[in-house]
Write an enzyme that holds these catalytic residues in place. Sequence first.
Site, PDB file in Angstrom:
ATOM      1  N   SER A 172      31.674  34.012 -60.298  1.00 38.65           N
ATOM      2  CA  SER A 172      31.544  34.088 -58.844  1.00 38.65           C
ATOM      3  C   SER A 172      30.270  34.860 -58.465  1.00 38.65           C
ATOM      4  CB  SER A 172      32.781  34.825 -58.309  1.00 38.65           C
ATOM      5  OG  SER A 172      32.983  34.556 -56.953  1.00 38.65           O
ATOM      6  N   PRO A 173      29.669  34.536 -57.323  1.00 35.54           N
ATOM      7  CA  PRO A 173      28.452  35.243 -56.917  1.00 35.54           C
ATOM      8  C   PRO A 173      28.693  36.751 -56.783  1.00 35.54           C
ATOM      9  CG  PRO A 173      28.947  33.416 -55.418  1.00 35.54           C
ATOM     10  CD  PRO A 173      30.089  33.528 -56.347  1.00 35.54           C
ATOM     11  N   GLN A 190      23.133  30.710 -54.951  1.00 35.90           N
ATOM     12  CA  GLN A 190      23.750  30.948 -53.643  1.00 35.90           C
ATOM     13  C   GLN A 190      22.682  31.449 -52.674  1.00 35.90           C
ATOM     14  OE1 GLN A 190      26.290  34.381 -52.492  1.00 35.90           O
ATOM     15  NE2 GLN A 190      27.917  32.890 -52.150  1.00 35.90           N
ATOM     16  N   TYR A 209      28.196  37.270 -42.895  1.00 33.43           N
ATOM     17  CA  TYR A 209      26.737  37.164 -42.852  1.00 33.43           C
ATOM     18  C   TYR A 209      26.352  36.103 -41.813  1.00 33.43           C
ATOM     19  CZ  TYR A 209      27.279  40.149 -46.858  1.00 33.43           C
ATOM     20  OH  TYR A 209      27.647  41.198 -47.665  1.00 33.43           O
ATOM     21  N   ARG A 223      30.361  28.162 -49.283  1.00 33.61           N
ATOM     22  CA  ARG A 223      31.391  29.211 -49.350  1.00 33.61           C
ATOM     23  C   ARG A 223      31.790  29.613 -47.938  1.00 33.61           C
ATOM     24  NH1 ARG A 223      32.239  34.723 -52.970  1.00 33.61           N
ATOM     25  NH2 ARG A 223      33.543  33.412 -54.251  1.00 33.61           N
ATOM     26  N   ARG A 252      35.039  40.053 -60.495  1.00 33.23           N
ATOM     27  CA  ARG A 252      35.156  41.330 -61.219  1.00 33.23           C
ATOM     28  C   ARG A 252      35.507  41.169 -62.697  1.00 33.23           C
ATOM     29  NH1 ARG A 252      39.118  43.869 -57.033  1.00 33.23           N
ATOM     30  NH2 ARG A 252      39.702  41.666 -57.093  1.00 33.23           N
TER      31      ARG A 252
HETATM   32  C1  LIG Z   1      29.847  43.680 -57.013  1.00 30.69           C
HETATM   33  C2  LIG Z   1      30.192  42.478 -56.185  1.00 30.69           C
HETATM   34  C3  LIG Z   1      29.196  41.787 -55.514  1.00 30.69           C
HETATM   35  C4  LIG Z   1      29.505  40.641 -54.773  1.00 30.69           C
HETATM   36  N1  LIG Z   1      28.488  39.909 -54.199  1.00 30.69           N
HETATM   37  C5  LIG Z   1      28.765  38.701 -53.633  1.00 30.69           C
HETATM   38  C6  LIG Z   1      27.722  37.832 -53.222  1.00 30.69           C
HETATM   39  O1  LIG Z   1      26.537  38.103 -53.404  1.00 30.69           O
HETATM   40  N2  LIG Z   1      28.078  36.666 -52.629  1.00 30.69           N
HETATM   41  C7  LIG Z   1      29.395  36.303 -52.432  1.00 30.69           C
HETATM   42  O2  LIG Z   1      29.659  35.236 -51.898  1.00 30.69           O
HETATM   43  N3  LIG Z   1      30.391  37.115 -52.838  1.00 30.69           N
HETATM   44  C8  LIG Z   1      30.114  38.269 -53.456  1.00 30.69           C
HETATM   45  N4  LIG Z   1      31.136  39.049 -53.952  1.00 30.69           N
HETATM   46  C9  LIG Z   1      32.538  38.556 -53.825  1.00 30.69           C
HETATM   47  C10 LIG Z   1      32.972  37.843 -55.099  1.00 30.69           C
HETATM   48  O3  LIG Z   1      32.205  36.677 -55.357  1.00 30.69           O
HETATM   49  C11 LIG Z   1      34.462  37.459 -55.058  1.00 30.69           C
HETATM   50  O4  LIG Z   1      34.659  36.563 -53.985  1.00 30.69           O
HETATM   51  C12 LIG Z   1      35.376  38.675 -54.874  1.00 30.69           C
HETATM   52  O5  LIG Z   1      34.965  39.750 -55.697  1.00 30.69           O
HETATM   53  C13 LIG Z   1      36.829  38.324 -55.232  1.00 30.69           C
HETATM   54  O6  LIG Z   1      36.909  37.854 -56.562  1.00 30.69           O
HETATM   55  P1  LIG Z   1      37.489  38.767 -57.775  1.00 30.69           P
HETATM   56  O7  LIG Z   1      38.876  39.189 -57.372  1.00 30.69           O
HETATM   57  O8  LIG Z   1      37.485  37.844 -58.980  1.00 30.69           O
HETATM   58  O9  LIG Z   1      36.571  39.947 -57.940  1.00 30.69           O
HETATM   59  C14 LIG Z   1      30.854  40.205 -54.676  1.00 30.69           C
HETATM   60  C15 LIG Z   1      31.855  40.927 -55.340  1.00 30.69           C
HETATM   61  C16 LIG Z   1      31.538  42.020 -56.108  1.00 30.69           C
HETATM   62  C17 LIG Z   1      32.640  42.736 -56.857  1.00 30.69           C
END
Ligand SMILES: Cc1cc2nc3c(=O)[nH]c(=O)nc-3n(C[C@H](O)[C@H](O)[C@H](O)COP(=O)(O)O)c2cc1C
Length: 437
Positions: free
Chosen positions: A87-88, A165, A246, A294, A389
């Site tokens: 994921s981003p 992205q 955003y 997204r 994560r």
């Molecule tokens: C450190 C960090 C940076 C993130 N940056 C982005 C981002 O640049 N773009 C985005 O769409 N989501 C971003 N997210 C959200 C994640 O892509 C994801 O949707 C969110 O962490 C939930 O997924 P998870 O439970 O697997 O962590 C970020 C999450 C984390 C933890």
Amino acid sequence: MLRLQSAARNSTEWFENIERYLHLDPVQFNYSLLTRSQRISHENLRVRDKAWLEEQATSEKPRHSRPPMFTPFRLRDLRLKNRIVVSPMDQYRAIDGTPTDWHLVHYAERAKGGAGLVITEMTCVSPEGRISPGCTGLYAHEHEAAWKRIVDFVHAETDARIGMQLGHSGPKGSTQLGWETMDAPLPDDNWPVIGPSPVAWSPHNQVPREMTRADMDLVRDEFVWAAEMAARAGFDLLEVHCAHGYLLSAFITPLTNRRTDAYGGSLENRMRFPLEVYHAVRAVWPPAKPISVRISANDWVGEDGITPEDAVEIARLLGDAGADIINVSAGQTSMRARPVYGRMFQTPFSDRIRNETGIATMAVGNIYEPDHVNSILMAGRADLCCLARPHLADPYWTLHAAAQLGYRGETWPKPYLAGRDQLHRVASRSDASGIKV
Ligand SMILES: Cc1cc2nc3c(=O)[nH]c(=O)nc-3n(C[C@H](O)[C@H](O)[C@H](O)COP(=O)(O)O)c2cc1C
């Protein structure tokens, strides 16, 4: 107690919306019914009725023992070797928008780690469109060259694919790095921010300047220039970031869009500018390559904001415009949000969109075990699963999952084959399935 309530809510919703699932074939329908609460998983079903799962649940049939997460997936001419997506995740490590060696190592490791698709962090289309001073960009030649180096490595050394992205921070721009005070303005040197309406993210953030039509033209063109650079850098997929408050997300949600012109009011009007950007980007993005969008499928503020029902309409509008897949995230659009967290907590939104519109989806949010992924895919709740994560903690999450499930079909980098053999040997000695009945 909360877990029980969440399971009961999922189950009730399934029965209340049963017509959503009537198009599924009988075996998948049955699977969806049995796993409707998200408490009974793929491995739970194996314990309860191994023969049914392996004989009836067809996805494991063609190649015995290939778990659902390792089935390939196609979008336009893009073929993904499996269903796992990195994921981003913003790394906040860029210098003036340029990705550094940090990014090369970070993305290369995750591509080596077995995921079918790695999506970059939100990469910003202009310096003012950055979230923080550490965000990557695609608005200068040196950015394109630095990204190309990363893409070339991924293509030369792995069979993963890599997506870009693209986003603009809008009202949530000019803020601190993720591990400082998130979403808070910089101590100094803030740059002015723009948005659909003069609605600040919080009382501490700047009030964005309401965008004029000329601003919209500029931002749309910046997305186009960035998409052209991404195409030249060789990315396999583009994702337009319309989530998390955003700029494009701020247009979609009525919480931050108070416009009275053609870009505010009804959902169709609020979608007008994001769709304009989508069409402009699609026109320059190679026809054989897919575009993902997204979205935040729930503002988590009740009827005042975007609800999962609205999200179906948003996805439909994007699907009609030609979007190939919807990456179904939620929230981060309002300080008032009261999200209900839990395992796979956003997956019901993906399920709803996929089964009500027929558009492909990615599910994301607290999906962290192979068993979660297999259950989501088998029940038809998503086509791909994004893990964020878990990939920070373990770049090799997918290869480790394969070993845990006793699946040897995944490609390891040649220099690491001895590690693969040992890992599989050790995993085969223990009951690594992680089953909890
Ligand atoms: C450190 C960090 C940076 C993130 N940056 C982005 C981002 O640049 N773009 C985005 O769409 N989501 C971003 N997210 C959200 C994640 O892509 C994801 O949707 C969110 O962490 C939930 O997924 P998870 O439970 O697997 O962590 C970020 C999450 C984390 C933890």
